[in-house]
Design an enzyme around this catalytic site. Structure first.
Site, PDB file in Angstrom:
ATOM      1  N   GLN A   1       0.828  -1.212   0.000  1.00  8.91           N
ATOM      2  CA  GLN A   1       0.000   0.000   0.000  1.00  8.91           C
ATOM      3  C   GLN A   1       0.861   1.261   0.000  1.00  8.91           C
ATOM      4  OE1 GLN A   1      -2.150  -0.611   3.679  1.00  8.91           O
ATOM      5  NE2 GLN A   1      -0.300  -1.329   4.675  1.00  8.91           N
TER       6      GLN A   1
ATOM      7  N   ASP B   1       0.223   0.148  14.101  1.00  8.23           N
ATOM      8  CA  ASP B   1       0.681   1.411  14.697  1.00  8.23           C
ATOM      9  C   ASP B   1       0.979   1.261  16.190  1.00  8.23           C
ATOM     10  OD1 ASP B   1      -1.886   1.745  16.110  1.00  8.23           O
ATOM     11  OD2 ASP B   1      -2.689   2.258  14.144  1.00  8.23           O
TER      12      ASP B   1
ATOM     13  N   GLU C   1       0.449  -8.427  11.613  1.00  9.13           N
ATOM     14  CA  GLU C   1       0.352  -7.296  10.681  1.00  9.13           C
ATOM     15  C   GLU C   1       0.928  -7.751   9.341  1.00  9.13           C
ATOM     16  OE1 GLU C   1      -0.595  -3.734  10.686  1.00  9.13           O
ATOM     17  OE2 GLU C   1      -0.009  -4.164   8.614  1.00  9.13           O
TER      18      GLU C   1
ATOM     19  N   GLY D   1      -3.564 -12.047   7.923  1.00 10.27           N
ATOM     20  CA  GLY D   1      -4.451 -12.320   9.058  1.00 10.27           C
ATOM     21  C   GLY D   1      -5.250 -13.608   8.913  1.00 10.27           C
TER      22      GLY D   1
ATOM     23  N   ASP E   1      -8.215  -4.985  14.149  1.00  5.39           N
ATOM     24  CA  ASP E   1      -7.878  -3.555  14.089  1.00  5.39           C
ATOM     25  C   ASP E   1      -7.351  -3.272  12.695  1.00  5.39           C
ATOM     26  OD1 ASP E   1      -7.052  -0.998  14.492  1.00  5.39           O
ATOM     27  OD2 ASP E   1      -5.383  -1.493  15.813  1.00  5.39           O
ATOM     28  N   CYS E   2      -8.263  -3.317  11.737  1.00 10.02           N
ATOM     29  CA  CYS E   2      -7.831  -3.314  10.337  1.00 10.02           C
ATOM     30  C   CYS E   2      -8.121  -1.975   9.673  1.00 10.02           C
ATOM     31  CB  CYS E   2      -8.578  -4.419   9.597  1.00 10.02           C
ATOM     32  SG  CYS E   2     -10.343  -4.284   9.826  1.00 10.02           S
ATOM     33  N   SER E   3      -7.580  -1.825   8.458  1.00  4.01           N
ATOM     34  CA  SER E   3      -7.912  -0.634   7.678  1.00  4.01           C
ATOM     35  C   SER E   3      -9.259  -0.853   6.979  1.00  4.01           C
ATOM     36  CB  SER E   3      -6.797  -0.336   6.672  1.00  4.01           C
ATOM     37  OG  SER E   3      -6.393  -1.519   6.047  1.00  4.01           O
ATOM     38  N   ASP E   4      -9.714   0.185   6.275  1.00  7.00           N
ATOM     39  CA  ASP E   4     -11.011   0.079   5.587  1.00  7.00           C
ATOM     40  C   ASP E   4     -10.951  -1.025   4.531  1.00  7.00           C
ATOM     41  OD1 ASP E   4     -12.088   2.467   6.887  1.00  7.00           O
ATOM     42  OD2 ASP E   4     -10.600   3.530   5.707  1.00  7.00           O
TER      43      ASP E   4
HETATM   44  N1  SPD Z   1     -11.183   4.992   8.083  1.00  3.02           N
HETATM   45  C1  SPD Z   1     -10.319   4.531   9.061  1.00  3.02           C
HETATM   46  C2  SPD Z   1     -10.543   3.148   9.517  1.00  3.02           C
HETATM   47  C3  SPD Z   1      -9.364   2.785  10.299  1.00  3.02           C
HETATM   48  C4  SPD Z   1      -9.539   1.708  11.199  1.00  3.02           C
HETATM   49  N2  SPD Z   1      -8.289   1.246  11.703  1.00  3.02           N
HETATM   50  C5  SPD Z   1      -7.422   2.198  12.207  1.00  3.02           C
HETATM   51  C6  SPD Z   1      -6.168   1.572  12.704  1.00  3.02           C
HETATM   52  C7  SPD Z   1      -5.736   2.175  13.961  1.00  3.02           C
HETATM   53  N3  SPD Z   1      -4.972   1.273  14.738  1.00  3.02           N
END
Ligand code: SPD
Length: 284
Positions: free
Chosen positions: A32, A87, A107, A140, A158-161
């Site tokens: 990414q 993070d 991760e 994961g 605890d993931c991204s979108d």
């Molecule tokens: N649009 C943001 C969604 C983020 C969710 N995860 C954030 C990671 C922080 N540890």
């Protein structure tokens, strides 16, 4: 010469969510595009593939709400899994619980961890040096598929979108695997996006949890710089306390250590499902 300040926006659904500052790093990892900015008002902030993930100023709105409803509702928890969380913010909050003996942080992108250690020190703080935290650079779904039944007390997602790299962990199959590797009295906790800016995926996550777990609940709160500000976290369990009855013995010290979360905040947040989401769920 003063560093050049610019605006960086997350563009979502015809709206822009922007922060002003100077870019500390912008690079493409194998997974990414990673950008870290020193902002005027939010401390350092991390963006992945054009979406804000976290900032020094606002990360506690997110990490405290993901971690404490789950861990405070168990008398004790020993083994914890974090999917994502590169993070370090989720690990830092988990380490406040003295019975925890192992945190597996899984991760996919090691560069997120390396850059967070360097530029987002407020997030991980001392967690990175804590012997209980094990870093695993791995996909994961692969990690959970290779884990034995009933292994963890709590699994945090605890993931991204949703995106090409995260789609497979927004699936019924993944949540079922998370349930399988969690003890019967344990909890699976996930960030569940925004009822306002990501309503379809938000409803999909709640539906999946309702389908899989005997007990599931969603809480709502704010992460001010995420699209629309309103955010959610969903918790599922086979046998727990609906996340509203604190069981942890040192709950006072956890409350005192938090900037955002406390038991009353949580109690209200679990009652905040907007009517339009409630109505949609009724129709399903
Ligand atoms: N649009 C943001 C969604 C983020 C969710 N995860 C954030 C990671 C922080 N540890």
């Amino acid at each position: 010469m003063k560093p050049h300040k610019i605006w960086i926006d997350e563009i979502h659904g015809g709206s822009r969510y922007g922060l002003k500052g100077t870019i500390l790093i912008k690079k493409r990892s194998p997974f990414q595009e990673i950008t870290i900015m020193e902002t005027e008002n939010h401390g350092n902030a991390l963006m992945l593939d054009g979406c804000w993930m976290t900032s020094d100023k606002e990360e506690k709105y997110y990490h405290e709400c993901l971690v404490h409803p789950a861990l405070s509702s168990l008398k004790t928890a020993s083994r914890v899994l974090i999917i994502g969380g590169g993070d370090g913010g989720t690990a830092r909050e988990c380490l406040k619980y003295s019975d925890i003996s192992l945190i597996d942080l899984v991760e996919i992108d090691k560069e997120v961890i390396e850059l967070a250690k360097k530029y987002l020190k407020e997030l991980g703080q001392n967690a990175w040096e804590d012997k209980r935290l094990k870093i695993n650079i791995c996909n994961g779904l692969k990690w959970v598929s290779n884990t034995q039944n009933n292994y963890y007390d709590v699994v945090f997602i605890d993931c991204s979108d949703p995106s090409e790299i995260s789609n497979e962990i927004y699936s019924l199959k993944f949540y079922e695997e998370c349930k399988r590797i969690t003890k019967k009295e344990g909890i699976v906790a996930t960030q569940s996006e925004s009822p306002e800016s990501f309503p379809a995926i938000h409803i999909e996550i709640i539906k999946s949890f309702k389908q899989i777990f005997k007990i599931s609940s969603t809480m709502y709160s704010f992460v001010p710089f995420y699209p629309s500000g309103i955010w959610s976290w969903t918790f599922g369990s086979e046998d727990s306390t609906q996340f509203l009855n604190p069981q942890y013995k040192h709950i006072d010290s956890i409350e005192n250590s938090c900037d955002i979360w406390n038991l009353n905040y949580q109690k209200g947040a679990f009652q905040m499902m907007p009517n339009k989401i409630l109505n949609k769920l009724k129709k399903i």
